[in-house]
Design an enzyme around this catalytic site. Sequence first.
Site, PDB file in Angstrom:
ATOM      1  N   MET A 101       0.811  -1.224   0.000  1.00 52.76           N
ATOM      2  CA  MET A 101       0.000   0.000   0.000  1.00 52.76           C
ATOM      3  C   MET A 101       0.843   1.271   0.000  1.00 52.76           C
ATOM      4  O   MET A 101       0.608   2.170  -0.816  1.00 52.76           O
ATOM      5  CB  MET A 101      -0.982  -0.008   1.179  1.00 52.76           C
ATOM      6  CG  MET A 101      -2.163  -0.927   0.961  1.00 52.76           C
ATOM      7  SD  MET A 101      -3.381  -0.812   2.264  1.00 52.76           S
ATOM      8  CE  MET A 101      -4.566  -2.047   1.717  1.00 52.76           C
ATOM      9  N   GLU A 122      12.058   6.731   8.008  1.00 51.24           N
ATOM     10  CA  GLU A 122      12.949   5.736   8.610  1.00 51.24           C
ATOM     11  C   GLU A 122      13.507   4.834   7.518  1.00 51.24           C
ATOM     12  O   GLU A 122      14.703   4.650   7.388  1.00 51.24           O
ATOM     13  CB  GLU A 122      12.206   4.909   9.648  1.00 51.24           C
ATOM     14  CG  GLU A 122      13.076   3.840  10.287  1.00 51.24           C
ATOM     15  CD  GLU A 122      12.324   2.988  11.300  1.00 51.24           C
ATOM     16  OE1 GLU A 122      12.964   2.484  12.235  1.00 51.24           O
ATOM     17  OE2 GLU A 122      11.097   2.807  11.151  1.00 51.24           O
ATOM     18  N   VAL A 197      -2.052  -4.629  10.523  1.00 42.27           N
ATOM     19  CA  VAL A 197      -2.621  -5.979  10.450  1.00 42.27           C
ATOM     20  C   VAL A 197      -4.124  -5.894  10.687  1.00 42.27           C
ATOM     21  O   VAL A 197      -4.923  -6.431   9.927  1.00 42.27           O
ATOM     22  CB  VAL A 197      -1.966  -6.911  11.492  1.00 42.27           C
ATOM     23  CG1 VAL A 197      -2.638  -8.285  11.474  1.00 42.27           C
ATOM     24  CG2 VAL A 197      -0.468  -7.034  11.228  1.00 42.27           C
ATOM     25  N   GLY A 220       9.475   2.153  13.501  1.00 42.91           N
ATOM     26  CA  GLY A 220       9.262   3.553  13.872  1.00 42.91           C
ATOM     27  C   GLY A 220       7.853   4.036  13.613  1.00 42.91           C
ATOM     28  O   GLY A 220       7.612   5.249  13.614  1.00 42.91           O
TER      29      GLY A 220
END
Length: 323
Positions: A101, A122, A197, A220
């Site tokens: 995504m 990150e 999830v 992060g």
Amino acid sequence: QVAPMDSHGNFNLGPQVADMWGVIKGAKKIIVEVNENMPVCYGGTEEGIHISKVDMIVEGDNPSIPEMAGAPATEVDEAVAKLIVNEIPDGACLQLGIGGMPNAVGSLIAKSDLKDLGVHTEMYVDAFVDIAAAGKITGAHKALDKGRQVYAFAAGTKKLYDYLDNNPECMSVPVDYANEIDVISAHDNFISINNAVDIDLFGQVNAESAGIKNISGAGGQLDFVLGAYKSKGGKSFICLSSTFKNKQGEVQSRIRPTLANGSIVTDTRANTMYVVTEYGMVNLKGLSGWQRAEALIGIAHPDFRDDLIKEAEKMHIWRRSNR
């Protein structure tokens, strides 16, 4: 592993600065393995190590840098990406997480009319290369590190490593700088895009486990959710498909009444902002308990909405007037 030593006696750490210096500082002996294939990644004060601090050097043949190709975007990924791209203003500063995504969002940004975007992330992924190649990234509006694409580590295909190699536009930094909430929030219109999830009707986000089965670390994600929350004009997006299939082939909802026993709360309900599925996008910021439940049920798969309403009623977070 390090890139070959330069003319000043420095070994570059490549696309893996992250917290390497935290390890180096506490080490009694430092051994570097020179990898001819390692890209040289410019950064700040901790991008490499001088030969004077090295005890032993290992040289030899190395295979190519391992590649991590992202999963191809699905129709659901594309639907979610379209909703998010419409919320990104010119001059925004971007963070993308791992997964189909976020990469789908990056691909759409590359094809969009957006301009003067910045990068502070990150993880540096292939999508950023596509956005930069399309001329969308200038970093002109960044409050810090203007003009530089800041990241703690990079993982992707050879295209990404070739782009980072000796590229002064890109800046590798320690993770305690990349993920520092005050550094993130210093950028106006900070846009954080991450996967999940599942999520419960209170707005608690699990991005790490399937019940007690660990899938990933925290990374992060929460740092960037909090940073975007604090940023002037900032927005954080949690992306997920409305359903998934379990091992038995049964379709289940990713929007749940409560998280499964043992699930890890990656992002707390108080900090969750935008949640996006293929059925829509909602902003949970500032909503009451029943308003959160109503909003999330509204973007759940239609086949599961009635059951979610029944569970919300049992949990006393649903009002009859809602529907």
